[in-house]
Scaffold this motif. Structure first.
Motif, PDB file in Angstrom:
ATOM      1  N   UNK A  42      18.365  35.459  30.952  1.00 25.34           N
ATOM      2  CA  UNK A  42      19.333  35.245  29.876  1.00 25.34           C
ATOM      3  C   UNK A  42      20.701  35.733  30.342  1.00 25.34           C
ATOM      4  N   UNK A  43      21.756  35.154  29.802  1.00 28.28           N
ATOM      5  CA  UNK A  43      23.133  35.472  30.191  1.00 28.28           C
ATOM      6  C   UNK A  43      23.300  35.330  31.713  1.00 28.28           C
ATOM      7  N   UNK A  62      23.324  47.322  27.022  1.00 32.31           N
ATOM      8  CA  UNK A  62      22.634  46.098  27.414  1.00 32.31           C
ATOM      9  C   UNK A  62      21.304  46.510  28.005  1.00 32.31           C
ATOM     10  N   UNK A  64      21.039  32.369  25.810  1.00 31.66           N
ATOM     11  CA  UNK A  64      19.707  32.959  25.667  1.00 31.66           C
ATOM     12  C   UNK A  64      18.713  32.510  26.721  1.00 31.66           C
ATOM     13  N   UNK A  65      18.951  31.358  27.322  1.00 30.67           N
ATOM     14  CA  UNK A  65      17.979  30.768  28.253  1.00 30.67           C
ATOM     15  C   UNK A  65      16.588  30.772  27.596  1.00 30.67           C
ATOM     16  N   UNK A  98      13.873  35.977  36.253  1.00 31.34           N
ATOM     17  CA  UNK A  98      12.771  36.550  35.484  1.00 31.34           C
ATOM     18  C   UNK A  98      11.510  36.575  36.338  1.00 31.34           C
ATOM     19  N   UNK A 122      12.512  40.945  33.049  1.00 35.44           N
ATOM     20  CA  UNK A 122      13.392  39.970  32.388  1.00 35.44           C
ATOM     21  C   UNK A 122      14.681  39.733  33.169  1.00 35.44           C
ATOM     22  N   UNK A 123      15.111  40.718  33.924  1.00 37.24           N
ATOM     23  CA  UNK A 123      16.385  40.622  34.631  1.00 37.24           C
ATOM     24  C   UNK A 123      16.248  41.286  36.003  1.00 37.24           C
ATOM     25  N   UNK A 181      26.674  42.699  32.004  1.00 36.41           N
ATOM     26  CA  UNK A 181      26.609  41.644  30.990  1.00 36.41           C
ATOM     27  C   UNK A 181      27.064  42.109  29.607  1.00 36.41           C
ATOM     28  N   UNK A 197      20.348  36.468  38.893  1.00 37.48           N
ATOM     29  CA  UNK A 197      19.336  37.330  38.260  1.00 37.48           C
ATOM     30  C   UNK A 197      18.218  36.459  37.739  1.00 37.48           C
ATOM     31  N   UNK A 205      17.437  41.721  26.873  1.00 36.21           N
ATOM     32  CA  UNK A 205      18.256  40.640  27.406  1.00 36.21           C
ATOM     33  C   UNK A 205      19.509  40.425  26.576  1.00 36.21           C
ATOM     34  N   UNK A 250      30.401  40.881  28.023  1.00 34.94           N
ATOM     35  CA  UNK A 250      30.521  39.643  27.230  1.00 34.94           C
ATOM     36  C   UNK A 250      30.760  39.991  25.761  1.00 34.94           C
ATOM     37  N   UNK A 251      30.100  41.069  25.310  1.00 37.93           N
ATOM     38  CA  UNK A 251      30.251  41.485  23.906  1.00 37.93           C
ATOM     39  C   UNK A 251      31.590  42.198  23.696  1.00 37.93           C
TER      40      UNK A 251
END
Lengths: 106, 277, 156
Positions: free
Chosen positions: A69-70, B221, A27-28, C122, C70-71, B69, C120, B226, B72-73
């Motif tokens: 995150x991730x 995603x 989650x960071x 923020x 966020x990314x 990402x 990546x 996030x 991952x799930x």
């Protein structure tokens, strides 16, 4: 859960510079307050990442809350011999995550 | 990339109803963008996937299975698939075999369920297996377990065209979903169609509005979340944005809407797990 | 504050208003805004030990417009032979307008082969992002790039 994914080529030529990709579910979490209860939420981020080849670190990273995150990280390595990669992530909660991969030099 | 972007600021959003609808959408200089090759894949019969409404950097994140990402799930789903659970001590695999055997399932859900006499979607189908066949507890919506197995079932159908049936016993539910889509709601008095039909390809403040054909990419995603999330979570977000009270994930209203949205996606390829802003 | 507006205020209101305006200005320069800049510059100074980083040799690739802060993908490459005698030791990412301006440091070795990293990050708002490279000879290089962070109309 199966947290980390790494992508390393299985084979390389001696002296070749290969690209390694890594991805880990985390989650960071920044230090903040719970939106509903107002209770403080502690910071829990991966603060250190290390990539080793045959036990020798060749890339280390120090992260703060600005990493998404991730976390995704791709980088390179000059391959000199066959061996094993080890990737290590460490977070604020004291957890250590590791992943390994082998490479053969033809 | 998309050229100049115009901002309307908060003013338009505080205006109510029809005024907001009239004032908030702005024409962007650009249009849906992607390489020609991708266009062929993500544009079918004039329908465009939300993929084509994403930035190239977001598209690139979806394109590469490692960079994505959401994978991952999928990997978590793969582990859960083989894991025995519940009083029956069974795994998904014990009945269904390898996950790849489920190819073709994702594109046809939700479908009519004779048992409950209403629609059932993938998440609900997984939980039915858990409670009935495995005698295990159902998984919660938008938690990693249910997201993981749902994403896995979507992933193994990658590239297949979405193909839901809306005739026969599904028809009345499709009609309900359609009505929901065109029904104005919330303080802003907006229906789904006001954004995704009338104004797709324009900007709402800084967001480039897609055609709302999300039937092939969820669980997706989202950069904003996030993490991976369900289509129903996205519905909730849309409903909140027009200041309507959202329904819960798995509510009949949303399953019916899911069928309608998926029908709007018919023909476009499954791209689970998608990556969106 | 527009001139016309001031003219319609009586003296007392004007004093209050201008006092508040001055207070706001002071707060902005010595407070939040200035601190943001000072922190990044202070961090830079700390990292370089006062040496002035030069531009060039560092490539910092980020999207011009980030769809969500966020990314945000970021790629950094430093032009260096990466030999035992001459290599890039590290790159540090700095986001001057983030709550925490220090984002990350990646430390290379000659075994890295290339001083290249892709990750990546923020971004709290639209800003100029910096990438500071430390070379093995003790010199510093820097690259800067502007990234617009869009505030969505339909966050959901």
């Amino acid at each position: 859960m199966g947290k980390a994914r790494v992508k390393v080529p299985k084979k390389a030529k001696k002296g070749e510079i290969i690209t390694i990709k890594t991805l880990i579910k985390h989650k960071m979490q920044r230090a903040t307050k719970d939106k509903k209860t107002g209770k403080p939420i502690k910071r829990n981020i991966i603060h250190t990442f290390e990539a080793k080849f045959n036990g020798k670190p060749f890339l280390t990273a120090e992260w703060d809350t600005g990493i998404s995150a991730n976390p995704y990280t791709a980088f390179t390595h000059r391959v000199s011999e066959s061996g094993e990669y080890e990737f290590v992530w460490k977070d604020d909660a004291g957890q250590t995550y590791t992943a390994k991969a082998r490479i053969e030099v033809a | 990339m998309f050229g100049t972007r115009y901002r309307m600021g908060g003013v338009a959003f505080t205006a109510l109803g029809a005024l907001a609808v009239a004032g908030v959408f702005t024409l962007g200089a650009g249009s849906a963008s992607a390489c020609e090759e991708c266009k062929g894949k993500f544009e079918v019969d004039g329908k465009k996937s939300g993929y084509l409404y994403s930035n190239p950097s977001t598209q690139a994140m979806e394109d590469d299975d490692f960079d994505n990402p959401g994978m991952l799930w999928v990997e978590k789903g793969r582990k859960l698939w083989a894991k025995k659970d519940g009083k029956a001590n069974k795994s998904c695999q014990d009945c269904h075999g390898a996950p790849e055997k489920m190819r073709g399932v994702y594109p046809v859900y939700p479908k009519y369920d004779p048992k409950t006499k209403k629609l059932i979607n993938i998440e609900q189908r997984i939980n039915r297996c858990r409670t009935e066949k495995m005698q295990a507890k159902p998984w919660k919506w938008d938690k990693d377990n249910l997201l993981g197995v749902t994403a896995l079932i979507g992933y193994v159908s990658r590239g297949l065209p979405v193909n839901v049936k809306i005739d026969g016993p599904a028809k009345p539910f499709f009609e309900k979903g359609k009505a929901f889509y065109y029904q104005r709601r919330g303080q802003l008095d907006m229906a789904c169609k006001h954004c995704h039909e009338d104004n797709a390809g324009k900007y709402i403040r800084a967001d480039f509005i897609s055609e709302g054909r999300g039937g092939g990419n969820f669980p997706t995603y989202r950069l904003k979340w996030q993490k991976l999330g369900s289509l129903h979570r996205r519905f909730k977000g849309c409903n909140k944005q027009v200041r309507a009270k959202p329904y819960k994930q798995g509510a009949d209203e949303y399953v019916n809407l899911e069928l309608f949205v998926k029908w709007r996606t018919n023909g476009l390829p499954v791209e689970v797990p998608g990556v969106r802003r | 504050m527009s001139k016309t507006r001031i003219e319609v205020l009586d003296r007392r209101e004007f004093l209050v208003a201008s006092g508040a305006a001055v207070a706001t200005l002071t707060a902005l320069t010595s407070g939040a805004l200035a601190r943001e800049m000072k922190d990044a510059n202070k961090l830079l100074q700390e990292l370089t030990g006062g040496a002035k980083p030069t531009e060039g040799k560092v490539k910092l690739e980020m999207p011009e417009i980030a769809e969500n802060g966020a990314t945000v993908p970021v790629k950094i490459s430093v032009d260096s032979p990466m030999t035992d005698k001459d290599y890039c030791e590290s790159v540090t990412i700095i986001a001057p307008k983030n709550p925490t301006v220090y984002v990350a440091t990646f430390k290379f070795t000659p075994d890295s082969g290339k001083a290249w990293v892709s990750t990546r990050m923020r971004l709290a708002q639209t800003q100029e992002v910096w990438a500071l490279a430390k070379m093995s000879d003790g010199s510093f290089r820097i690259a800067k790039t502007n990234v617009k962070v869009t505030i969505g109309g339909c966050g959901g």
